[in-house]
Enzyme design. Structure first.
Site, PDB file in Angstrom:
ATOM      1  CB  ALA A 269      -0.911   0.018   1.227  1.00 38.65           C
ATOM      2  CG  MET A 270       1.948   5.174  -2.190  1.00 38.05           C
ATOM      3  SD  MET A 270       3.655   5.141  -1.548  1.00 38.05           S
ATOM      4  CE  MET A 270       3.914   6.884  -1.276  1.00 38.05           C
ATOM      5  CG  ASN A 272      -0.387   7.947  -2.807  1.00 36.70           C
ATOM      6  OD1 ASN A 272       0.776   7.960  -3.165  1.00 36.70           O
ATOM      7  ND2 ASN A 272      -1.190   6.904  -3.000  1.00 36.70           N
ATOM      8  CD  GLU A 305       1.034   2.275   3.618  1.00 36.04           C
ATOM      9  OE1 GLU A 305       1.659   3.350   3.508  1.00 36.04           O
ATOM     10  OE2 GLU A 305       1.583   1.160   3.507  1.00 36.04           O
TER      11      GLU A 305
HETATM   12  N1  BES Z   1       5.764   3.798   1.302  1.00 32.70           N
HETATM   13  C1  BES Z   1       5.530   2.410   1.281  1.00 32.70           C
HETATM   14  C2  BES Z   1       5.102   1.880  -0.039  1.00 32.70           C
HETATM   15  C3  BES Z   1       6.170   1.849  -1.099  1.00 32.70           C
HETATM   16  C4  BES Z   1       7.291   1.135  -0.915  1.00 32.70           C
HETATM   17  C5  BES Z   1       6.022   2.477  -2.273  1.00 32.70           C
HETATM   18  C6  BES Z   1       8.258   1.082  -1.903  1.00 32.70           C
HETATM   19  C7  BES Z   1       6.982   2.446  -3.240  1.00 32.70           C
HETATM   20  C8  BES Z   1       8.098   1.739  -3.073  1.00 32.70           C
HETATM   21  C9  BES Z   1       4.443   2.022   2.276  1.00 32.70           C
HETATM   22  O1  BES Z   1       4.275   2.897   3.332  1.00 32.70           O
HETATM   23  C10 BES Z   1       4.867   0.718   2.874  1.00 32.70           C
HETATM   24  O2  BES Z   1       5.840   0.690   3.550  1.00 32.70           O
HETATM   25  N2  BES Z   1       4.136  -0.346   2.593  1.00 32.70           N
HETATM   26  C11 BES Z   1       4.483  -1.671   3.005  1.00 32.70           C
HETATM   27  C12 BES Z   1       3.551  -2.198   4.046  1.00 32.70           C
HETATM   28  C13 BES Z   1       3.896  -1.763   5.426  1.00 32.70           C
HETATM   29  C14 BES Z   1       2.895  -2.257   6.429  1.00 32.70           C
HETATM   30  C15 BES Z   1       5.265  -2.188   5.871  1.00 32.70           C
HETATM   31  C16 BES Z   1       4.388  -2.530   1.775  1.00 32.70           C
HETATM   32  O3  BES Z   1       3.840  -2.056   0.777  1.00 32.70           O
HETATM   33  O4  BES Z   1       4.867  -3.640   1.800  1.00 32.70           O
HETATM   34 ZN    ZN Z   2       5.670   2.729   4.851  1.00 30.67          ZN
END
Ligand code: BES
Ligand code: ZN
Length: 881
Positions: A269-270, A272, A305
């Site tokens: 997830a992201m 934004n 997020e």
């Molecule tokens: N900012 C990240 C998503 C992301 C990661 C976008 C790398 C682009 C490149 C997001 O906040 C994140 O860390 N997501 C994790 C889940 C989280 C619970 C650790 C993910 O997507 O695995």
């Molecule tokens: Zn993150």
């Protein structure tokens, strides 16, 4: 020649941008193949930059249609343009407006970075550097702008139009079938937090009133018809908002908060701003389609997020080397949230299992890097277990060192002093230094070098003096010979034969914590009435490996009497690991496993029904990858598998009656409505852990029991647990169960992912062929990251015997998939590649096979930068590690 020659970016080369972009006005006219983006950028020279420097805007695969400066079209000599950059060699030395029109084909965007379509829904993914695939820009996190976005689309195809910030205007464009929406985000942000969505989506919503009295409209958007599966995610948003106010004093800062679920997404997830975009796997849940683990992951990722809104968005990162500043901190915050929502001990054990399964091996292999890397070739390859999980452990250690109150005060100060800026790890630590008056410069070493520290400990009891002393020595494998010692908080206590020795004292232990900050130290504890068993690193107080000679009897004393839940679990794990590794080396004794079984038996009698979730963890033996990590070199995955299977069978045999009795005691009366809460999930977990051991001891009876459970299950957790157990028992029952499951869930891709994954993890010779067959299944698609992860990712990362097949067939399968995927989606290809990260620790035959697969990949012409980087570093042939 390679098109993507790896170029190394170095932390030491950081300098501020020569230009700033204060405001961005985007006009996006959505079309499946011909989307037009007009960006009006208010640019000015950065006072902190080089005067008179050229303006170099980043691009990636862009086509420029028009360009003007302050309303005048630019003479061809005044700029240079390529798909990867737009340069003004002599930009004005004053504020000016640049208007750029680009043309995109979202349907052809298979990389899922920038603007793309997922099942017909337009969506974006801009972190880390996807915004440059939408328009030319200063695509770096320290350039922060205020965005206004106008989105236009055909109304029938995209009735929902969402952007960052608050909605300001919407309407029809009469006579065209098109409509538009304008969104404005008042908070300055880096381009990586930009997002938009357009599509046909169902909406579930509620309102939340913040502690500042702001009424926020919350909404979760999902595929039409799936609204009922979004309720749990929406509830998790509300709980996350309330928790961040309660725990960190952080309130939400816009009028709307939107979450959108899409089915094609590279990550989980992201975050934004105001418009989180999710992989639908982490939003959609119903009792019939989601397991307890899915519900827990949804809760955690929704929280993660959302928490970024402060740790990441309001305070962002100066550059990508500071990634742990937002990710490590936000993982720590989501872990705390889940611990408060569920059982803290149980959650902590889960966190440590993940850290050991993913981060420890990474830190011991060729892909090891500091929590704050010093250089990279491809930033997308640095969203790693080290940055995330070890990064979170550093924050936790900081709290342990300074105490909870000072930690909260330091966090408040960090947010206050850095709000609206792009910060560094130094800024973070400075807030805690200012708050506590402590010098954290030595603690900062945790960010600087790779490798898991080791702490060797020996204990000595002096009955005459009634003292117990611990001699401690730390080493830092993999950190380099010039590495200084790290600051290691050790939470500890002493346990006697009948329970904790509460009178023991030492002036060097504060609130139960001793700090080891030298290579060697001796801690002497006084007033110790009897020979104790030390309980060290309670709650896993530091991410280190501990070497301490302790016999099984002592460990089983901890299992019985320790007041620290983590260490009770850890004691049982250590005994089990020692038994299995002993068996591998031909040193096992039946007496050892009998004694362990007896201890587990008494443990179950005393505590299983009081805390089933915890008991389930105690019954789950260390995984094959845990054992490989303990063994460290010359690994033979088949031997590990056999040793583990054998101990499961012995325990299952010794505990059969108790396990059956537990299963009966924990059975839910027919008709009990499903609840995903932690207590109910814990009961299911223990019942299913018991099933696993029963089946190991008695495959025939186990298969019948598992099959019966699949048929009677009233929820996905139990149905899938039955299927997973059956998956280990070859035969017709299993194949029939697979077939029936596929038929039942033919229209449920997320459920079929579980089916793909279970089959990919079967530890049998036929699995490589099975996976190749499943790659041809109509439900499989190389273009969908969830499908690839479920089938090939599970095989590569969770099937040690078959991925590491001695004849190399497993490596070949994964290498073939990486190469087939690389052009379309290099990020997913590179993720798969990380399965090769531990190849050097294999025994020689397998090591040779893995190396040839890696060399074959690296020798392939036209390889992406993403895969080149991982393959090169895995082979130790790159400078970017
Ligand atoms: N900012 C990240 C998503 C992301 C990661 C976008 C790398 C682009 C490149 C997001 O906040 C994140 O860390 N997501 C994790 C889940 C989280 C619970 C650790 C993910 O997507 O695995
Ligand atoms: Zn993150």
């Amino acid at each position: 020649m390679r098109t993507d020659t790896p170029q190394t970016v170095r932390l030491e080369d950081y300098r501020p941008s020569d230009h700033l972009i204060d405001r961005v006005e985007l006009d996006v006219r959505l079309d499946p193949h011909d989307t037009r983006v007009t960006a009006r950028l208010a640019i000015r020279p950065n006072p902190a930059g080089r005067p008179g420097a050229p303006l170099v805007l980043d691009g990636d695969d862009l086509r420029l249609l028009a360009l003007d400066l302050d309303g005048q079209s630019l003479a061809p000599a005044a700029f240079r343009v390529a798909p990867s950059a737009l340069t003004l060699p002599e930009p004005p030395q004053r504020p000016f407006t640049l208007t750029i029109e680009t043309r995109l084909d979202p349907t052809a965007n298979t990389k899922l970075m920038g603007l793309y379509r997922s099942n017909g829904v337009y969506c974006t993914q801009c972190e880390a550097d996807g915004f440059r695939r939408i328009t030319y820009f200063l695509d770096r996190p320290d350039v922060m702008s205020i965005y206004t976005t106008r989105i236009e689309a055909e109304e029938a195809a995209a009735p929902v139009l969402l952007g960052n910030g608050n909605p300001v205007e919407a309407g029809r464009i009469e006579g065209t079938g098109r409509h538009f929406a304008v969104w404005h985000d008042p908070h300055p942000k880096p381009a990586y937090l930009f997002a938009l969505v357009g599509g046909r989506l169902d909406r579930v919503s509620s309102t939340f009133t913040t502690m500042d009295g702001r009424a926020v409209e919350l909404a979760v958007y999902v595929e039409p018809g799936k609204g009922d599966r979004a309720a749990y995610a929406l509830d998790a948003v509300e709980r996350s908002m309330a928790w961040d106010e309660r725990t960190f004093g952080r309130a939400y800062d816009l009028d709307v908060f939107n979450v959108v679920a899409v089915s094609d997404f590279n990550m989980g997830a992201m975050e934004n701003k105001g418009l989180n975009i999710f992989n639908d796997k982490y939003v959609l849940a119903s009792p019939d389609t989601a397991t307890d683990a899915d519900y827990a992951a949804i809760e955690a990722i929704i929280a993660h997020e959302y928490f970024h809104n402060w740790s990441g968005n309001r305070v962002t990162c100066r550059d990508w080397f500071q990634l742990c500043l937002k990710e490590g901190l936000t993982v720590f915050r989501d872990q705390e949230f889940s611990s408060d929502m569920r059982s803290r001990d149980v959650h902590r054990i889960g966190e440590v299992r993940t850290l050991r399964a993913r981060q420890f091996p990474e830190d011991a292999g060729p892909l090891a890097h500091p929590v704050r890397p010093k250089r990279y070739a491809e930033i997308n390859n640095f969203y790693t277990a080290t940055v995330y999980e070890k990064g979170a452990e550093i924050v936790r250690m900081l709290r342990t060192l300074i105490g909870e109150r000072a930690f909260r005060a330091g966090m408040d100060r960090y947010f206050a002093e850095n709000d609206g800026t792009a910060a560094t790890v130094e800024d973070f630590l400075r807030a805690f230094e200012a708050e506590t008056g402590r010098d954290l410069s030595r603690f900062a070493e945790w960010y600087e070098r790779p490798g898991t520290p080791r702490v060797a400990i020996s204990g000595h009891y002096d009955a005459g003096a009634q003292t117990y002393s611990l001699a401690l020595r730390q080493t830092r494998p993999g950190a380099g010979s010039d590495a200084p010692p790290v600051v290691i908080p050790i939470r500890l206590g002493l346990i006697g034969q009948d329970g904790p020795l509460d009178d023991a004292r030492s002036p060097r232990v504060t609130d139960g914590v001793f700090v080891l900050d030298r290579w060697d130290d001796v801690l002497t504890i006084e007033n110790v009435a009897t020979a104790p068993v030390p309980s060290l690193f309670r709650g896993f107080s530091a991410p280190v490996r501990v070497d301490m000679a302790m016999d099984d009897t002592e460990r089983l004393t901890l299992l019985r009497h320790d007041t620290d839940g983590f260490n009770r679990w850890e004691a049982a794990q250590r005994v089990a690991a020692r038994l299995m590794i002993g068996a591998l080396r031909g040193e096992a004794t039946a007496a050892g496993s009998d004694a362990f079984a007896a201890a587990l038996g008494s443990f179950l009698d005393a505590r299983a029904l009081a805390d089933p979730a915890f008991a389930a963890l105690v019954l789950s033996l260390p995984s094959e990858s845990d054992l490989a990590d303990d063994i460290g070199s010359e690994i033979d995955p088949d031997a590990i598998h056999a040793a583990r299977y054998d101990l499961r069978a012995r325990l299952g045999t010794a505990l059969t009656d108790r396990l059956h009795a537990l299963r009966d005691a924990l059975a839910e009366p027919a008709g009990t409505p499903f609840s995903p809460d932690a207590a109910s999930a814990g009961r299911r977990a223990l019942r299913n852990a018991a099933l696993d051991l029963i089946a190991a001891a008695d495959p025939t009876g186990g298969a019948a029991c598992a099959d019966a459970q699949i048929h009677s299950a009233g929820n996905m957790t139990d149905r899938l647990a039955g299927l997973s157990t059956l998956a280990l028992l070859p035969g017709e029952t299993r194949e029939a169960a697979f077939a029936a499951f596929a038929e039942r869930y033919v229209d449920e891709p997320l459920v079929l992912d579980k089916w793909f994954a279970i089959q990919a993890m079967i530890p049998e010779d036929g699995t490589v062929e099975r996976v190749r067959r499943l790659q041809e299944h109509p439900a499989f698609a190389m273009t969908n990251p969830n499908r690839v992860r479920a089938l090939v990712g599970s095989f590569a990362l969770a099937n040690p015997t078959q991925f590491n097949r001695r004849d190399g067939a497993g490596f070949t399968l994964v290498a073939d998939t990486v190469l087939a995927l690389d052009r379309a989606n290099p990020q997913i290809a590179a993720r798969l590649m990380t399965a090769f990260g531990s190849w050097r620790r294999l025994e020689p035959v397998r090591r040779g096979m893995a190396e040839s697969a890696l060399r074959r990949i690296l020798a392939t012409p036209g390889l992406s930068r993403d895969v080149t980087d991982i393959a090169g570093r895995s082979l130790g042939e790159s400078v970017t590690a």
